[in-house]
Design a protein around this motif. Structure first.
Motif, mmCIF file in Angstrom:
data_model
loop_
_atom_site.group_PDB
_atom_site.id
_atom_site.type_symbol
_atom_site.label_atom_id
_atom_site.label_comp_id
_atom_site.label_asym_id
_atom_site.label_seq_id
_atom_site.Cartn_x
_atom_site.Cartn_y
_atom_site.Cartn_z
ATOM 1 N N THR A 85 -9.677 -6.065 -50.288
ATOM 2 C CA THR A 85 -10.493 -7.012 -49.534
ATOM 3 C C THR A 85 -11.721 -7.391 -50.358
ATOM 4 O O THR A 85 -12.194 -6.612 -51.190
ATOM 5 C CB THR A 85 -10.943 -6.418 -48.189
ATOM 6 N N ILE A 86 -12.237 -8.597 -50.128
ATOM 7 C CA ILE A 86 -13.418 -9.075 -50.848
ATOM 8 C C ILE A 86 -14.606 -8.921 -49.912
ATOM 9 O O ILE A 86 -14.712 -9.608 -48.894
ATOM 10 C CB ILE A 86 -13.246 -10.533 -51.300
ATOM 11 N N CYS A 87 -15.476 -7.987 -50.246
ATOM 12 C CA CYS A 87 -16.619 -7.652 -49.398
ATOM 13 C C CYS A 87 -17.893 -7.565 -50.224
ATOM 14 O O CYS A 87 -17.847 -7.353 -51.427
ATOM 15 C CB CYS A 87 -16.404 -6.302 -48.710
ATOM 16 N N ALA A 88 -19.019 -7.715 -49.556
ATOM 17 C CA ALA A 88 -20.324 -7.505 -50.184
ATOM 18 C C ALA A 88 -20.667 -6.027 -50.072
ATOM 19 O O ALA A 88 -20.144 -5.318 -49.209
ATOM 20 C CB ALA A 88 -21.384 -8.351 -49.498
ATOM 21 N N GLU A 89 -21.526 -5.582 -50.937
ATOM 22 C CA GLU A 89 -21.953 -4.186 -50.866
ATOM 23 C C GLU A 89 -22.759 -3.965 -49.600
ATOM 24 O O GLU A 89 -23.524 -4.816 -49.171
ATOM 25 C CB GLU A 89 -22.804 -3.828 -52.079
ATOM 26 N N GLN A 90 -22.580 -2.796 -48.985
ATOM 27 C CA GLN A 90 -23.350 -2.440 -47.810
ATOM 28 C C GLN A 90 -24.797 -2.221 -48.226
ATOM 29 O O GLN A 90 -25.057 -1.593 -49.254
ATOM 30 C CB GLN A 90 -22.809 -1.153 -47.172
ATOM 31 N N PRO A 91 -25.749 -2.759 -47.467
ATOM 32 C CA PRO A 91 -27.145 -2.527 -47.816
ATOM 33 C C PRO A 91 -27.473 -1.041 -47.680
ATOM 34 O O PRO A 91 -26.989 -0.376 -46.766
ATOM 35 C CB PRO A 91 -27.923 -3.352 -46.793
#
Length: 100
Positions: A85-91
């Motif tokens: 899956t293409i996801c942003a890094e968790q803050p």
């Protein structure tokens, strides 16, 4: 370092600096779809996915695309050619020093 690794690194860096569009989950015109999908996401997305109708969901920090099937239209996770899956890094939570 091969080209795929460089693209994944670029995507990670790009997604870590997402714009207001990604944090609100809606395009500037109020539609639910991302108006300008980052080029780094387009570069690593597997073929056969509708990149014109992509949303960013804050619940999981991932990109999803609208798939119009023969029976229903639904959101599916946007994936790389390897199936990730293409996801942003968790803050990350800020480090708070311990009280003395």
């Amino acid at each position: 370092m091969n080209i795929r690794s460089k693209l994944l690194l670029l995507a990670g860096l790009s997604l870590a600096a997402c714009t207001e569009l990604a944090t609100t989950g809606t395009a500037v015109d109020g539609s639910r779809f991302v108006a300008d999908l980052p080029e780094s996401v387009r570069a690593i997305a597997a073929p056969g996915q509708n990149l014109d109708k992509v949303v960013f969901l804050e619940q999981d920090n991932c990109y999803w695309y609208e798939h119009a099937g023969p029976v229903e239209t639904t959101l599916l996770p946007l994936r790389t050619a390897r199936g990730n899956t293409i996801c942003a890094e968790q803050p990350t939570a800020p480090v708070v020093p311990a009280a003395t």
